[in-house]
Design an enzyme around this catalytic site. Structure first.
Site, PDB file in Angstrom:
ATOM      1  N   PRO A  10       2.301  24.986 116.440  1.00 59.16           N
ATOM      2  CG  PRO A  10       0.391  25.674 117.443  1.00 59.16           C
ATOM      3  CD  PRO A  10       1.300  26.083 117.019  1.00 59.16           C
ATOM      4  CG  ASN A  11       0.117  20.705 119.961  1.00 60.40           C
ATOM      5  OD1 ASN A  11       1.681  20.305 120.454  1.00 60.40           O
ATOM      6  ND2 ASN A  11      -0.157  21.566 119.917  1.00 60.40           N
ATOM      7  NE  ARG A  18      -0.922  16.721 116.983  1.00 61.24           N
ATOM      8  CZ  ARG A  18      -0.969  18.155 116.125  1.00 61.24           C
ATOM      9  NH1 ARG A  18      -0.380  18.320 115.503  1.00 61.24           N
ATOM     10  NH2 ARG A  18      -2.179  18.845 116.647  1.00 61.24           N
ATOM     11  CE1 TYR A  23      -2.911  16.692 111.486  1.00 58.82           C
ATOM     12  CE2 TYR A  23      -2.755  15.748 113.666  1.00 58.82           C
ATOM     13  CZ  TYR A  23      -3.001  17.000 113.010  1.00 58.82           C
ATOM     14  OH  TYR A  23      -4.148  17.849 113.296  1.00 58.82           O
ATOM     15  CG  ASN A  74       1.157  23.369 109.382  1.00 57.89           C
ATOM     16  OD1 ASN A  74      -0.729  24.126 110.405  1.00 57.89           O
ATOM     17  ND2 ASN A  74       0.518  21.845 109.152  1.00 57.89           N
ATOM     18  CB  ALA A  77      -4.160  24.132 117.472  1.00 65.92           C
ATOM     19  CD  GLU A  98      -4.187  28.433 105.964  1.00 64.72           C
ATOM     20  OE1 GLU A  98      -5.255  29.376 105.925  1.00 64.72           O
ATOM     21  OE2 GLU A  98      -5.115  28.166 106.716  1.00 64.72           O
ATOM     22  CG  HIS A 100      -3.688  23.303 107.168  1.00 66.73           C
ATOM     23  ND1 HIS A 100      -3.950  23.702 108.442  1.00 66.73           N
ATOM     24  CD2 HIS A 100      -4.849  24.464 106.367  1.00 66.73           C
ATOM     25  CE1 HIS A 100      -4.096  25.115 109.016  1.00 66.73           C
ATOM     26  NE2 HIS A 100      -4.527  25.201 107.174  1.00 66.73           N
ATOM     27  NE  ARG A 107      -8.492  16.510 111.659  1.00 67.80           N
ATOM     28  CZ  ARG A 107      -7.783  16.732 112.223  1.00 67.80           C
ATOM     29  NH1 ARG A 107      -6.343  17.468 111.827  1.00 67.80           N
ATOM     30  NH2 ARG A 107      -7.331  16.362 113.949  1.00 67.80           N
TER      31      ARG A 107
HETATM   32  C1  DQA Z   1      -3.083  20.827 110.838  1.00 70.74           C
HETATM   33  C2  DQA Z   1      -5.076  21.313 111.211  1.00 70.74           C
HETATM   34  C3  DQA Z   1      -4.991  21.745 112.394  1.00 70.74           C
HETATM   35  O1  DQA Z   1      -5.807  21.890 112.407  1.00 70.74           O
HETATM   36  C4  DQA Z   1      -4.438  21.157 113.558  1.00 70.74           C
HETATM   37  O2  DQA Z   1      -4.627  21.849 115.337  1.00 70.74           O
HETATM   38  C5  DQA Z   1      -2.615  20.910 114.431  1.00 70.74           C
HETATM   39  C6  DQA Z   1      -2.090  20.223 112.449  1.00 70.74           C
HETATM   40  C7  DQA Z   1      -2.172  20.248 109.832  1.00 70.74           C
HETATM   41  O3  DQA Z   1      -1.214  20.005 109.458  1.00 70.74           O
HETATM   42  O4  DQA Z   1      -3.386  19.151 109.337  1.00 70.74           O
HETATM   43  O5  DQA Z   1      -2.674  20.727 114.557  1.00 70.74           O
HETATM   44  O6  DQA Z   1      -2.591  22.498 110.820  1.00 70.74           O
END
Ligand code: DQA
Length: 149
Positions: A10-11, A18, A23, A74, A77, A98, A100, A107
């Site tokens: 998501p997002n 964003r 990011y 990825n 959240a 996984e 990120h 963080r």
């Molecule tokens: C994320 C880190 C997560 O905590 C966050 O909610 C994201 C992006 C990252 O790629 O750094 O949406 O997965």
């Protein structure tokens, strides 16, 4: 030829706009192009999807059985909340890496818990867009070693 499913949670469709200070300015499409390029260099087939819906991600992981050799995800959240995605990964037994963009350990406290890390082959966190490329390299290397074992 190994087949890898890349899942953006998501997002991540908003990458580029964003929170660029966290990011970066690279868009999801640019990251996908980099991944496609690396995949062809490594000689692997990749399919890329993005979803804002937990259930849809679970379904995609389930549907990967018999179709994909590895998953690069990825979970965004959902990393910190989703037992359903964790269970899907365990249930399919498809080697999963996984990734990120940010370093989730430097963080907010709530980002330090991942429901995915201990069922993943490995984790890459904190290298910006490069995390995806390192993750794909790591996953393909893992699959090659597993095949020749
Ligand atoms: C994320 C880190 C997560 O905590 C966050 O909610 C994201 C992006 C990252 O790629 O750094 O949406 O997965």
């Amino acid at each position: 030829m190994f087949k890898v499913l890349v899942i953006h949670g998501p997002n991540l469709n908003l990458l580029g706009k964003r929170e660029p200070e966290i990011y970066g300015k690279t868009t999801l499409e640019e990251i996908n192009s980099m991944l496609r390029e690396l995949a062809s260099e490594l000689g692997v087939y990749i399919e890329l999807i993005q979803s804002n819906h937990e259930g849809e991600i679970v379904t995609k992981i389930q549907e990967a059985i018999g179709k994909f050799d590895g998953i690069l995800i990825n979970p965004a959240a959902y990393t910190h909340t989703s037992i359903a995605i964790r269970d899907a990964i365990i249930s399919t037994s498809i080697p999963t890496v996984e990734v990120h963009i940010s370093n989730i350990y430097r963080r907010e406290e709530f980002r330090r818990r991942s429901f995915i890390s201990d069922v993943a082959v490995g984790v890459v966190s904190g290298f910006g867009k490069e995390s995806y490329l390192l993750g794909l390299r790591g996953l393909v290397n893992y699959l090659k070693e597993k095949q020749s074992a």
